[in-house]
Design a protein around this motif. Sequence first.
Motif, PDB file in Angstrom:
ATOM      1  N   GLY A 135       0.813  -1.203   0.000  1.00  0.00           N
ATOM      2  CA  GLY A 135       0.000   0.000   0.000  1.00  0.00           C
ATOM      3  C   GLY A 135       0.844   1.249   0.000  1.00  0.00           C
ATOM      4  O   GLY A 135       2.085   1.202  -0.017  1.00  0.00           O
ATOM      5  N   LEU A 136       0.176   2.371   0.004  1.00  0.00           N
ATOM      6  CA  LEU A 136       0.820   3.680   0.075  1.00  0.00           C
ATOM      7  C   LEU A 136       0.087   4.498   1.119  1.00  0.00           C
ATOM      8  O   LEU A 136      -1.124   4.726   1.015  1.00  0.00           O
ATOM      9  CB  LEU A 136       0.771   4.400  -1.275  1.00  0.00           C
ATOM     10  N   TYR A 137       0.826   4.934   2.137  1.00  0.00           N
ATOM     11  CA  TYR A 137       0.248   5.755   3.199  1.00  0.00           C
ATOM     12  C   TYR A 137       0.607   7.208   2.954  1.00  0.00           C
ATOM     13  O   TYR A 137       1.758   7.548   2.675  1.00  0.00           O
ATOM     14  CB  TYR A 137       0.778   5.307   4.558  1.00  0.00           C
ATOM     15  N   SER A 138      -0.388   8.079   3.053  1.00  0.00           N
ATOM     16  CA  SER A 138      -0.174   9.520   2.991  1.00  0.00           C
ATOM     17  C   SER A 138      -0.677  10.131   4.281  1.00  0.00           C
ATOM     18  O   SER A 138      -1.811   9.882   4.700  1.00  0.00           O
ATOM     19  CB  SER A 138      -0.936  10.128   1.798  1.00  0.00           C
ATOM     20  N   ARG A 139       0.149  10.925   4.920  1.00  0.00           N
ATOM     21  CA  ARG A 139      -0.237  11.570   6.178  1.00  0.00           C
ATOM     22  C   ARG A 139      -1.036  12.848   5.945  1.00  0.00           C
ATOM     23  O   ARG A 139      -1.485  13.485   6.900  1.00  0.00           O
ATOM     24  CB  ARG A 139       1.009  11.904   7.000  1.00  0.00           C
ATOM     25  N   THR A 140      -1.226  13.229   4.715  1.00  0.00           N
ATOM     26  CA  THR A 140      -1.676  14.580   4.389  1.00  0.00           C
ATOM     27  C   THR A 140      -3.181  14.778   4.503  1.00  0.00           C
ATOM     28  O   THR A 140      -3.638  15.864   4.876  1.00  0.00           O
ATOM     29  CB  THR A 140      -1.232  14.930   2.946  1.00  0.00           C
TER      30      THR A 140
END
Length: 387
Positions: A135-140
């Motif tokens: 997966g790809l996690y974005s904190r934004t």
Amino acid sequence: MQYDLAIIGSGIVGLGHAWAAARRGYSVAIFEANPRPEGASIRNFGMIWPIGQPAGSARELSLRNQQLWRELGKAADFPVETCGSVFLAHYEDEMQVLKEFAGSACSRDLDLKLLSPAETLQHLPAANPNGLVGGLYSRTECRVHPPTAITSIVSCLSDLPNVDLHFETPVVRVHDGSIQSVEGKSWSADRVVIASGAYFKHLFPKQHRDQQFKICKLQMMLTVPQPEQWKLGPHMASGLTLRHYSAFDICPTLTQVRQRVATTMPELDRYGIHVMASSTPNGELILGDSHEYGDDIEPFDKEEIDQLILREIHKVLQIPQTSIARRWAGIYAKHPQAMYCVKEIKPRTYLVNGFGGNGMTLSLAVSESVIEQLEDIKNLEIPENSF
């Protein structure tokens, strides 16, 4: 009554213009045909979604938009949660797109982390581990609850001495700063913003047609509340969603993803289906969605679409309570090329529309940019702006 600014439409675009103008001291009036906001602004996921915006002006606006949501949340007393987002990959080509995106210069203004399957489950325990590649996690990304946020904004504006709200007031004519209602009442304003969203055929239909806006219908659902100890956490988007947001168009492997879906699951392309999920304050999940355009739109929802969305949701998420409490359709206007449109259509009258599904992600920042160019609201013209 004379106002500095009149706004036709009480969705997030109209409310955004009203807030931006009111906090600068301008006198503002909002006109809305319905008793309350009832359009796409309360019928969405509540996702403030910079990761979906292409690098450049759109991304910059989306990041500024986040800041404005936080300020507006404090002013109007509603929560704005920085929840982040996770893109799930259940196919190798989806994971390759995520790697290409995370490694590109187009993602440098985002806070991203590529995830192994185990790390994905740490960030999003509800992810279906069967076939999970990563997966790809974005904190934004941020989250609001649309009905709560919009209602709170309306209440906040109604308390301001320089803002008047005219609900249940259908406007039938705008000419040279004069606003006339169906009941024959009239008001005046130095500038008028037409922010009518999908309902643009009622005022200046030719000028809206000239922009070639497309009407889009989405089917969405809300689950019953999940168990109290169960949390989704970040916004969830599946690999199917990579097909939908233009930010990922820079990824070479996206063509392979699109070809695979078109070959193996053409029914998803037929209805523009990709799947996303977001939580509500009451513990429900908002699930969606589909995209039907123009002549394909019917007044009746299709059970086939709902079942396809649920089928794909269950492939990527493990949800304890899958019973559906509500179903609805959202309808919005989308510009065929630009991310949005700001255009002077008559002297002192401006069309602001065409945000597509990006209204929550862009509209506060766009509203600010429009109002900033009205420091002398009676004399300064707004230049057209679209990209």
